[in-house]
Design an enzyme around this catalytic site. Structure first.
Site, PDB file in Angstrom:
ATOM      1  N   LYS A  11       0.845  -1.204   0.000  1.00  0.00           N
ATOM      2  CA  LYS A  11       0.000   0.000   0.000  1.00  0.00           C
ATOM      3  C   LYS A  11       0.880   1.255   0.000  1.00  0.00           C
ATOM      4  CE  LYS A  11      -3.416  -2.686   2.465  1.00  0.00           C
ATOM      5  NZ  LYS A  11      -4.762  -2.688   2.981  1.00  0.00           N
ATOM      6  N   HIS A  95      -8.337  -3.525  -6.455  1.00  0.00           N
ATOM      7  CA  HIS A  95      -8.269  -3.578  -4.989  1.00  0.00           C
ATOM      8  C   HIS A  95      -9.436  -2.773  -4.421  1.00  0.00           C
ATOM      9  CE1 HIS A  95      -6.926  -3.102  -0.884  1.00  0.00           C
ATOM     10  NE2 HIS A  95      -6.109  -4.120  -1.096  1.00  0.00           N
TER      11      HIS A  95
END
Ligand code: PEP
Length: 255
Positions: A11, A95
């Protein structure tokens, strides 16, 4: 039959130097691990350096997203050919954080998947329901709709060439510490495989890997990946520390 695939999604974390420190440790600690495919997904700015550091290692460099156009007036985007140029061999698309916060629709995700695969990378396509959708008994319908969008307009690629991975990531389990039980995850994974069989044929469905993602930790990884249709993991928080990620990779090896 299917080699499990464990990918760390970092991330929005880690400078280039921090990323290099982590992959150097992973490269050393995972040098002798066999029977599992491994990837890390750094931020875009660290991809080139990480890919270079991982040269000669079986650990793949992945991108966290990919735009569908190759080039042009698309300020701020990064395309599949540029990711390949930087050294990425896989890209995550769809995602739930992209879907929730950046407006990615299932149609965008399909375009992104196509661009990734056409550029020669593998695509990890995330699907999964929110808590409200699960509570309303809509989990399988939501996943069906997300999968159906991928195959609109026909089959764009040969899925059995190991270029497509599906990641089942229940949104309520991502970054929450609340993991799906192995039985909950297996139910959805088996359903996804059934749908893949209807779309792509039994052979393709049997060979496409379906990762589980959502608060995977060293403590729960083995039980999740022992389920017959869970072929590895997409790991967020626990991939930021070498020790935890290595333990999850090792748990996948025996599955
Ligand atoms: C993810 O980012 O894909 C994820 C599953 O995160 P976490 O493991 O932190 O829940």
């Amino acid at each position: 039959m299917r080699t499990p695939f464990v990918v760390g999604n970092w991330k929005l974390n880690k400078t280039i130097n921090d990323a290099l420190a982590l992959v150097t440790e992973l490269k050393n600690q995972l040098a002798v691990v066999r029977g599992v495919d491994i990837g890390v997904a750094p931020v875009f700015t660290a991809i080139a350096a990480v890919a270079k550091r991982l040269e000669g290692s079986p650990i793949a460099t992945c991108a966290q997203d990919c735009f569908w156009e190759a080039s042009g007036a698309w300020t701020g985007e990064v395309s599949a050919p540029l990711l390949v140029d930087a050294g990425a061999s896989w890209a995550i698309v769809g995602h739930s954080e992209r879907r929730q916060h950046f407006g990615d629709t299932s149609e965008h995700v399909a375009q992104k998947m196509k661009a990734v695969i056409e550029a020669g990378m593998g695509a990890i396509v995330c699907v999964g329901e929110t808590l409200a959708e699960r509570d309303a008994g809509r989990t399988l319908d939501v996943v069906d709709a997300q999968l159906a969008a991928l195959f609109q307009g026909g089959r764009h690629f040969d899925a059995v060439e190991r270029k497509l991975v599906i990641a089942y990531e229940p949104v309520w389990a991502i970054g929450t510490g609340r993991t799906a039980t192995p039985a909950q995850a297996q139910e959805v994974h088996a359903h996804i495989r059934k749908r893949l069989g209807e779309r792509l044929g039994a052979d393709a469905a049997a060979s496409i890997r379906i990762q589980y993602g959502g608060s995977v930790k060293p403590q729960n990884a083995e039980a999740l990946m022992a389920e017959p249709d869970i072929d590895g993991a997409l790991v967020g928080g626990a991939s930021l520390e070498a020790g935890d990620f290595v333990a999850i990779v090792k748990a996948a090896r025996g599955s």
